[in-house]
Every structure is written in C-alpha cells, then in structure tokens.
Design an enzyme around this catalytic site. Structure first.
Site, PDB file in Angstrom:
ATOM      1  N   HIS A 157      -7.102   0.267   2.062  1.00  0.00           N
ATOM      2  CA  HIS A 157      -6.616   1.501   1.444  1.00  0.00           C
ATOM      3  C   HIS A 157      -5.569   1.242   0.355  1.00  0.00           C
ATOM      4  O   HIS A 157      -5.227   2.141  -0.410  1.00  0.00           O
ATOM      5  CB  HIS A 157      -6.075   2.474   2.504  1.00  0.00           C
ATOM      6  N   ASP A 191     -10.400  -1.616   7.510  1.00  0.00           N
ATOM      7  CA  ASP A 191      -9.255  -1.415   6.623  1.00  0.00           C
ATOM      8  C   ASP A 191      -8.650  -2.737   6.174  1.00  0.00           C
ATOM      9  O   ASP A 191      -7.436  -2.936   6.215  1.00  0.00           O
ATOM     10  CB  ASP A 191      -8.188  -0.538   7.282  1.00  0.00           C
ATOM     11  N   SER A 271       2.004  -1.395   4.171  1.00  0.00           N
ATOM     12  CA  SER A 271       0.588  -1.595   4.469  1.00  0.00           C
ATOM     13  C   SER A 271       0.079  -2.907   3.871  1.00  0.00           C
ATOM     14  O   SER A 271       0.290  -3.197   2.693  1.00  0.00           O
ATOM     15  CB  SER A 271      -0.236  -0.441   3.901  1.00  0.00           C
TER      16      SER A 271
END
Length: 418
Positions: A157, A191, A271
């Site tokens: 992402h 992811d 992230s």
C-alpha cells in the site's frame, strides 16, 4: 774400403715410367631412383625433445585445461546472470537463494539495549517516497534492505498507486542519500512489495529472524519514518501472536495477515518498516494500526495497537517476487461471510465456485468450517488467514459442521496471483 774391392759408380734412381690411361673405362652402373633412398637418421633418444616439435602428451593437457577454463567461465557467467538479470527488472532466477541475505543475529541473546538495536538497524532502514498524480510525496512509508544486491522490502500500500501510474519512487537512507527505485513485484493479498535499488547496493542488509520464536511479552523495536520523520525508533513488547487482521479498510477482504501484534508506537509512515527483536533481527514488517473504527493501514495516530506481517510470510512472498515478479496465494474457490454476520463459532461458506478445489472436495453452501488442520477457526477472516498460511498445492484438512454433523474434508489448495 780396401784396394782389392772394385768400385761401383753411384747411379741415381729414376721413377718408373707412367702407364698411359686405358682407352676404355666401363660405365658406372646406377640403381633406379625408386630402388634407392638415403639411410634414415638414427632415432632421437626418448628423453630428448626434437627442436620445433611439441611432445604428444602436451595436447591432452592443453585440451583438459581449455575444458576446465571453459566450464569455469560458463559457471561464472551463469552465476552472474543467475544473481540479477540484466533486463532491469530486478528479478533473480533462484529467488532468495540467489541473493546475499543475512540471518545471523548481530547482537547477543541477552542483549537488552534498545540503543544497540537502533545502532544496528538504522543503517538498514530506509524512507520511501512515491510520486503519483503529479504530486511528489503522495505516498510515504518505510522499508528495509533485504540483500546486498539492492532489494528493499516495503508494504504494497506504500507503492501501489505510484506503481499503477508509473510514478517515480525514491528511497532515502539514514544519511539522507536518495536513490531511484522501481517495483520488482508486489502482492496486494499479503500487502508486500519488493523494490530494486541498484545504486544502493552498498547499504547494509538487515538480519532476518523468526516470528515463530517470539513470545508474548518479549521486547521489540519498530523503526521507520512515521509522519515523514525518518529514522524514528520506538520500543514496546509483543502483545499477541497470530492475530488475523486486514491492512485495508474495514470490510475489505483483499489483504488479510496473520499478524504479530505490538504496542510499540506505530504511526502512518511506519508502514513497511521493520519490527525487530532485541537480537537485532527483523521479525515482521509493520503494516497496520488499530483505530477506534477498526484496522487501517494508516489514517489516524497510534493508540498502542499495531500489527506486523510475520517475517516467514515475507520470505515466501519475496522469494516468489524475486523469481517471477509476481506472488501467488492459495485459494479454495469458496466465499465466506465476514463482518457483522459472524458469531465466533466458525466460518460459514456463502457460496462455492464451480470447477474449484472446494467443489471437488465436496464443500457446500452453508457449511461451517470450525478447524483448519486442527487449528480452531472462529470466523471468515480467521479462515482466510488460516488458508493463506499455507502454500498452493498443499493438502489441508477442514473440519466442517453440516446439518449438525461434524466431518473432515481434505482438499488440495489452488492458486491465484496477486
């Protein structure tokens, strides 16, 4: 001499007269050319090498050396090609086996110093800035160096929007040096994404550990660039293991992970960064945080509940992406209910698709799966995570409730790319 002896005059001697040569000489008789040849020279001693000639034993030796050199050259050339292809894709024919990763812990087992962990991992952690829709910094996250060939691990992402629009991606190291990067491959399901940063081959790879060795309450460190603040270190403990969560928006079943839960402060921008044990080994990839409205990849701030993808899954997905640029995930060919309908007693099959492993094994709509290979399943999300913990082609046993009866159904997992 006496007088009564007569005297003899001395007469000089004369040579005998020469005889005239004969008037006729017999002709010399010669052998025909084909019947005469000069005698051969004597053979040279065996220990003496005639000048201008090469001993016969040299040629097999030369041929053997040429063969060895050829094989060695081919092996070296093949190894170079095996490592990283020249087509610029960043893929590696033998996956993780073809790159230089590190597994040995840089710190001792009894290390309790967060400072020591930070000193070891900060040089291996990078900030990632992606540009898309004409705006630089449209996506900002973190990552860590996977190997000495310049591959970097991050979240899907973080780079998916830039990748879809062919936007440039930059990787920034601890010293502020910027490098251009490209996406080797990514997996929305897990992811995860792998970047190729050829100019960053001098960066230090992070040591890869094991999330399966973690214990609840064990100390961990999260490193990344929360809110764009590069080289940020936070510390906490392992709050829980095997926590099924999604890294997407609430109700989005495209990306579920069997996460390591931690209370180390994780914020948007963390992230893709590493979650590290106190031995200095990466045990997970920070991917999501809990919010008051559910779980998200990063819109609000930290409330003390963060989630990381286990490093074991990172290894599997990175290996697939390095080999082919794509990642596979297992499927059964059935849809399950997720969300408010679940009651914690299992995962109810909502529909079975034709020509799939689920149909071939005999699963039906309305079946409730309560176990996968003996592990309890509480809801649809838990079932998805349990399936994705396996690999395509594996045989898995499902414990199913149907009309009040419990039965075991064995099926072979199919595969899809994503």
């Amino acid at each position: 001499m006496t007088q009564d002896e007569p005297t003899q005059p001395i007469v000089p001697s004369t040579p005998p007269p020469r005889m005239p040569p004969p008037s006729w000489v017999p002709p010399t008789v010669q052998s025909p050319p084909h019947q005469w040849a000069p005698p051969p020279p004597p053979p040279a001693p065996r220990h003496v090498v005639p000048r201008g000639r090469v001993p016969g034993w040299i040629w097999p030796l030369v041929c053997g050396l040429a063969l060895v050199v050829g094989i060695a050259g081919g092996a070296i050339g093949g190894l170079v090609y095996e490592q990283v292809r020249d087509d610029g894709s960043g893929t590696v024919l033998s996956g993780l086996a073809g790159v230089d990763t590190v597994t040995e812990a840089p710190l001792p087992d009894d290390n309790g110093s967060i400072e020591a962990v930070a000193a070891r991992l900060l040089p291996s952690t990078v900030q990632i800035s992606a540009e898309y829709q004409g705006q630089k910094g449209g996506a900002t996250g973190s990552g860590f160096v996977l190997d000495r060939q310049g591959h970097v691990i991050t979240n899907n992402h973080v780079v998916e929007d830039a990748d879809s629009d062919d936007g440039p991606i930059e990787v920034v190291d601890e010293d502020g040096n910027r490098y251009d990067a490209e996406v080797v491959g990514r997996s929305a399901v897990y992811d995860l994404a792998v970047l190729s940063v050829p100019d960053a081959r001098g960066l230090v790879p992070a040591a890869l550990g094991s999330s399966q060795a973690l214990r609840v309450g064990e100390g961990v460190v999260a490193i990344g660039s929360p809110l764009g603040l590069s080289s940020t270190v936070t510390a906490g403990i392992v709050s829980a293991l095997h926590r099924p969560v999604t890294t997407g928006s609430t109700g989005d079943d495209s990306s579920y992970i069997n996460a390591v839960q931690t209370d180390a402060a994780i914020n948007p921008g963390n992230s893709g960064g590493p979650l590290v044990n106190l031995r200095g080994q990466v045990v997970g990839v920070n991917s999501a945080i809990a919010t008051t409205g559910g779980t998200a990849s990063g819109e609000s701030g930290n409330i003390g509940v963060g989630f990381a993808i286990p490093i074991e899954q990172v290894r599997i997905t990175a290996d697939q992406i390095l080999r082919t640029g794509k990642a596979e995930y297992p499927v059964i060919g059935a849809k399950v209910k997720t969300g408010s309908q679940v009651d914690g007693d299992g995962a109810e099959i909502d529909s079975v698709l034709p020509d799939t492993p689920a149909e071939d094994a005999g699963l039906e709509k309305g079946d409730v799966i309560v176990e996968v290979d003996g592990d309890r399943v509480t809801d649809g999300i838990a079932l998805i995570v349990a399936i994705r913990a396996h690999q395509p082609g594996e045989q898995v046993d499902f414990t199913v409730l149907r009309d009040g009866d419990q039965r075991t159904i064995t099926l072979t997992l199919g595969s899809e790319t994503g």
